[in-house]
Design an enzyme around this catalytic site. Structure first.
Site, PDB file in Angstrom:
ATOM      1  N   HIS A  49       0.846  -1.196   0.000  1.00 47.04           N
ATOM      2  CA  HIS A  49       0.000   0.000   0.000  1.00 47.04           C
ATOM      3  C   HIS A  49       0.875   1.238   0.000  1.00 47.04           C
ATOM      4  CE1 HIS A  49       0.653  -1.324   4.164  1.00 47.04           C
ATOM      5  NE2 HIS A  49       0.693  -0.025   4.472  1.00 47.04           N
ATOM      6  N   HIS A  74       0.852   5.248   1.005  1.00 47.94           N
ATOM      7  CA  HIS A  74       0.184   6.279   1.811  1.00 47.94           C
ATOM      8  C   HIS A  74       0.208   7.595   1.043  1.00 47.94           C
ATOM      9  CE1 HIS A  74       0.515   4.118   5.833  1.00 47.94           C
ATOM     10  NE2 HIS A  74       1.436   3.463   5.138  1.00 47.94           N
TER      11      HIS A  74
HETATM   12  P1  AMP Z   1       2.189   0.317   7.324  1.00 42.99           P
HETATM   13  O1  AMP Z   1       2.105  -1.157   6.985  1.00 42.99           O
HETATM   14  O2  AMP Z   1       3.327   0.675   8.203  1.00 42.99           O
HETATM   15  O3  AMP Z   1       2.138   1.187   6.100  1.00 42.99           O
HETATM   16  O4  AMP Z   1       0.930   0.667   8.226  1.00 42.99           O
HETATM   17  C1  AMP Z   1      -0.362   0.188   7.997  1.00 42.99           C
HETATM   18  C2  AMP Z   1      -1.348   1.330   7.990  1.00 42.99           C
HETATM   19  O5  AMP Z   1      -2.634   0.758   7.843  1.00 42.99           O
HETATM   20  C3  AMP Z   1      -1.368   2.188   9.258  1.00 42.99           C
HETATM   21  O6  AMP Z   1      -1.265   3.552   8.874  1.00 42.99           O
HETATM   22  C4  AMP Z   1      -2.735   1.880   9.878  1.00 42.99           C
HETATM   23  O7  AMP Z   1      -3.298   2.986  10.534  1.00 42.99           O
HETATM   24  C5  AMP Z   1      -3.541   1.440   8.686  1.00 42.99           C
HETATM   25  N1  AMP Z   1      -4.619   0.515   8.953  1.00 42.99           N
HETATM   26  C6  AMP Z   1      -4.575  -0.614   9.713  1.00 42.99           C
HETATM   27  N2  AMP Z   1      -5.758  -1.254   9.682  1.00 42.99           N
HETATM   28  C7  AMP Z   1      -6.566  -0.526   8.871  1.00 42.99           C
HETATM   29  C8  AMP Z   1      -7.921  -0.666   8.435  1.00 42.99           C
HETATM   30  N3  AMP Z   1      -8.687  -1.681   8.825  1.00 42.99           N
HETATM   31  N4  AMP Z   1      -8.430   0.276   7.599  1.00 42.99           N
HETATM   32  C9  AMP Z   1      -7.663   1.317   7.196  1.00 42.99           C
HETATM   33  N5  AMP Z   1      -6.385   1.502   7.577  1.00 42.99           N
HETATM   34  C10 AMP Z   1      -5.847   0.604   8.398  1.00 42.99           C
END
Ligand code: AMP
Length: 142
Positions: free
Chosen positions: A103, A105
Protein backbone atom coordinates in the site's frame (compact mmCIF):
# COMPACT_ATOMS: atom_id res chain seq x y z
CA UNK A 1 11.06 -12.84 1.94
CA UNK A 2 8.02 -14.46 3.62
CA UNK A 3 5.11 -15.53 1.39
CA UNK A 4 1.99 -13.42 0.88
CA UNK A 5 -0.63 -14.09 3.58
CA UNK A 6 -4.14 -14.00 2.02
CA UNK A 7 -5.65 -13.41 5.47
CA UNK A 8 -4.01 -10.03 6.04
CA UNK A 9 -6.46 -7.24 6.91
CA UNK A 10 -6.18 -5.44 3.55
CA UNK A 11 -6.83 -8.68 1.61
CA UNK A 12 -10.03 -9.00 3.66
CA UNK A 13 -11.01 -5.41 2.78
CA UNK A 14 -10.35 -6.08 -0.94
CA UNK A 15 -12.55 -9.20 -0.77
CA UNK A 16 -15.31 -7.18 0.94
CA UNK A 17 -15.06 -9.20 4.16
CA UNK A 18 -14.20 -6.08 6.19
CA UNK A 19 -15.45 -2.50 5.69
CA UNK A 20 -13.47 0.52 4.57
CA UNK A 21 -14.04 4.18 3.76
CA UNK A 22 -13.52 3.87 0.02
CA UNK A 23 -12.38 6.82 -2.06
CA UNK A 24 -11.57 5.11 -5.39
CA UNK A 25 -11.83 1.71 -7.06
CA UNK A 26 -11.10 0.28 -10.50
CA UNK A 27 -10.43 -3.24 -11.75
CA UNK A 28 -6.82 -3.25 -10.51
CA UNK A 29 -6.68 -0.88 -7.51
CA UNK A 30 -8.57 0.17 -4.39
CA UNK A 31 -8.04 3.31 -2.31
CA UNK A 32 -9.53 3.92 1.14
CA UNK A 33 -8.86 6.12 4.15
CA UNK A 34 -6.39 5.11 6.84
CA UNK A 35 -8.31 4.55 10.11
CA UNK A 36 -5.48 6.20 12.07
CA UNK A 37 -4.77 9.15 9.79
CA UNK A 38 -1.57 11.11 10.20
CA UNK A 39 -3.47 14.06 8.68
CA UNK A 40 -7.08 14.51 7.47
CA UNK A 41 -7.62 12.65 4.18
CA UNK A 42 -4.73 10.20 4.72
CA UNK A 43 -5.41 7.58 2.02
CA UNK A 44 -4.01 4.11 1.28
CA UNK A 45 -3.74 2.93 -2.35
CA UNK A 46 -3.49 -0.84 -2.97
CA UNK A 47 -3.23 -3.17 -5.92
CA UNK A 48 -6.11 -5.67 -5.84
CA UNK A 49 -3.79 -8.49 -6.86
CA UNK A 50 -1.92 -10.17 -3.99
CA UNK A 51 1.44 -8.48 -3.32
CA UNK A 52 3.25 -8.40 0.00
CA UNK A 53 5.25 -5.29 -0.86
CA UNK A 54 7.70 -3.76 -3.38
CA UNK A 55 9.63 -7.02 -3.64
CA UNK A 56 6.88 -9.16 -5.17
CA UNK A 57 4.46 -6.68 -6.79
CA UNK A 58 4.28 -6.83 -10.59
CA UNK A 59 5.71 -3.84 -12.43
CA UNK A 60 2.31 -3.22 -14.04
CA UNK A 61 0.47 -3.17 -10.70
CA UNK A 62 3.13 -0.91 -9.20
CA UNK A 63 2.78 1.50 -12.12
CA UNK A 64 -1.00 1.45 -11.81
CA UNK A 65 -0.92 2.07 -8.05
CA UNK A 66 1.43 5.02 -8.71
CA UNK A 67 -1.02 6.46 -11.25
CA UNK A 68 -3.87 6.19 -8.75
CA UNK A 69 -1.72 7.70 -5.98
CA UNK A 70 -0.99 10.66 -8.28
CA UNK A 71 -4.72 11.19 -8.98
CA UNK A 72 -5.48 11.11 -5.26
CA UNK A 73 -2.63 13.49 -4.43
CA UNK A 74 -3.98 16.01 -6.97
CA UNK A 75 -7.57 15.60 -5.72
CA UNK A 76 -6.40 16.12 -2.11
CA UNK A 77 -5.27 19.64 -2.97
CA UNK A 78 -8.82 20.73 -3.80
CA UNK A 79 -10.64 18.41 -1.36
CA UNK A 80 -8.67 19.47 1.73
CA UNK A 81 -7.05 22.74 0.71
CA UNK A 82 -3.71 20.96 1.08
CA UNK A 83 -0.48 22.88 0.41
CA UNK A 84 1.41 19.66 -0.32
CA UNK A 85 1.22 15.88 -0.12
CA UNK A 86 3.50 13.30 1.53
CA UNK A 87 3.71 9.89 -0.20
CA UNK A 88 5.12 6.96 1.79
CA UNK A 89 5.47 3.22 1.19
CA UNK A 90 7.04 0.74 3.63
CA UNK A 91 8.58 -2.68 2.95
CA UNK A 92 9.00 -5.46 5.55
CA UNK A 93 9.09 -4.83 9.31
CA UNK A 94 12.58 -3.36 9.14
CA UNK A 95 11.23 -0.86 6.61
CA UNK A 96 8.30 0.12 8.83
CA UNK A 97 5.65 -2.12 7.20
CA UNK A 98 2.89 -3.33 9.54
CA UNK A 99 0.24 -4.65 7.12
CA UNK A 100 1.65 -7.04 4.54
CA UNK A 101 -0.32 -6.17 1.42
CA UNK A 102 1.46 -3.47 -0.58
CA UNK A 103 0.00 0.00 0.00
CA UNK A 104 1.01 3.56 -0.73
CA UNK A 105 0.18 6.28 1.81
CA UNK A 106 -1.03 9.58 0.33
CA UNK A 107 -1.11 12.19 3.10
CA UNK A 108 -2.44 15.72 2.47
CA UNK A 109 -0.29 18.35 4.22
CA UNK A 110 -0.73 21.96 5.28
CA UNK A 111 2.07 24.45 5.68
CA UNK A 112 3.46 24.35 9.22
CA UNK A 113 1.27 21.44 10.41
CA UNK A 114 3.30 18.35 11.41
CA UNK A 115 1.96 14.84 10.73
CA UNK A 116 0.61 12.99 13.77
CA UNK A 117 2.82 10.08 14.86
CA UNK A 118 1.99 6.72 13.19
CA UNK A 119 -0.99 4.82 14.66
CA UNK A 120 -1.54 7.51 17.32
CA UNK A 121 -5.32 7.96 17.21
CA UNK A 122 -8.25 6.12 15.62
CA UNK A 123 -10.41 8.63 13.72
CA UNK A 124 -14.19 8.79 14.27
CA UNK A 125 -16.16 6.90 11.57
CA UNK A 126 -18.23 10.04 10.82
CA UNK A 127 -15.08 12.07 10.12
CA UNK A 128 -13.67 9.31 7.91
CA UNK A 129 -16.96 9.04 5.99
CA UNK A 130 -17.04 12.82 5.43
CA UNK A 131 -13.41 12.94 4.26
CA UNK A 132 -13.87 9.92 1.95
CA UNK A 133 -16.89 11.62 0.35
CA UNK A 134 -14.93 14.89 -0.13
CA UNK A 135 -12.05 13.07 -1.80
CA UNK A 136 -14.30 10.89 -3.98
CA UNK A 137 -16.14 14.02 -5.19
CA UNK A 138 -12.87 15.81 -5.97
CA UNK A 139 -11.65 12.72 -7.89
CA UNK A 140 -14.81 12.62 -10.02
CA UNK A 141 -14.50 16.28 -10.97
CA UNK A 142 -10.73 16.05 -11.67
P1 AMP B 1 2.19 0.32 7.32
O1 AMP B 1 2.11 -1.16 6.99
O2 AMP B 1 3.33 0.67 8.20
O3 AMP B 1 2.14 1.19 6.10
O4 AMP B 1 0.93 0.67 8.23
C1 AMP B 1 -0.36 0.19 8.00
C2 AMP B 1 -1.35 1.33 7.99
O5 AMP B 1 -2.63 0.76 7.84
C3 AMP B 1 -1.37 2.19 9.26
O6 AMP B 1 -1.27 3.55 8.87
C4 AMP B 1 -2.74 1.88 9.88
O7 AMP B 1 -3.30 2.99 10.53
C5 AMP B 1 -3.54 1.44 8.69
N1 AMP B 1 -4.62 0.52 8.95
C6 AMP B 1 -4.58 -0.61 9.71
N2 AMP B 1 -5.76 -1.25 9.68
C7 AMP B 1 -6.57 -0.53 8.87
C8 AMP B 1 -7.92 -0.67 8.44
N3 AMP B 1 -8.69 -1.68 8.82
N4 AMP B 1 -8.43 0.28 7.60
C9 AMP B 1 -7.66 1.32 7.20
N5 AMP B 1 -6.38 1.50 7.58
C10 AMP B 1 -5.85 0.60 8.40
Amino acid sequence: MPAYDPNNIFAKIIRGELPCHKVYEDDKALAFLDIMPRAPGHTLVLPKAPARNLFDVSADDLAHVSRVAQKIAKAAISAFGADGVTVQQFNESAGGQVVFHLHVHVIPRKDGVPMKPPASEKEKPEALAANAAKLATALKSA
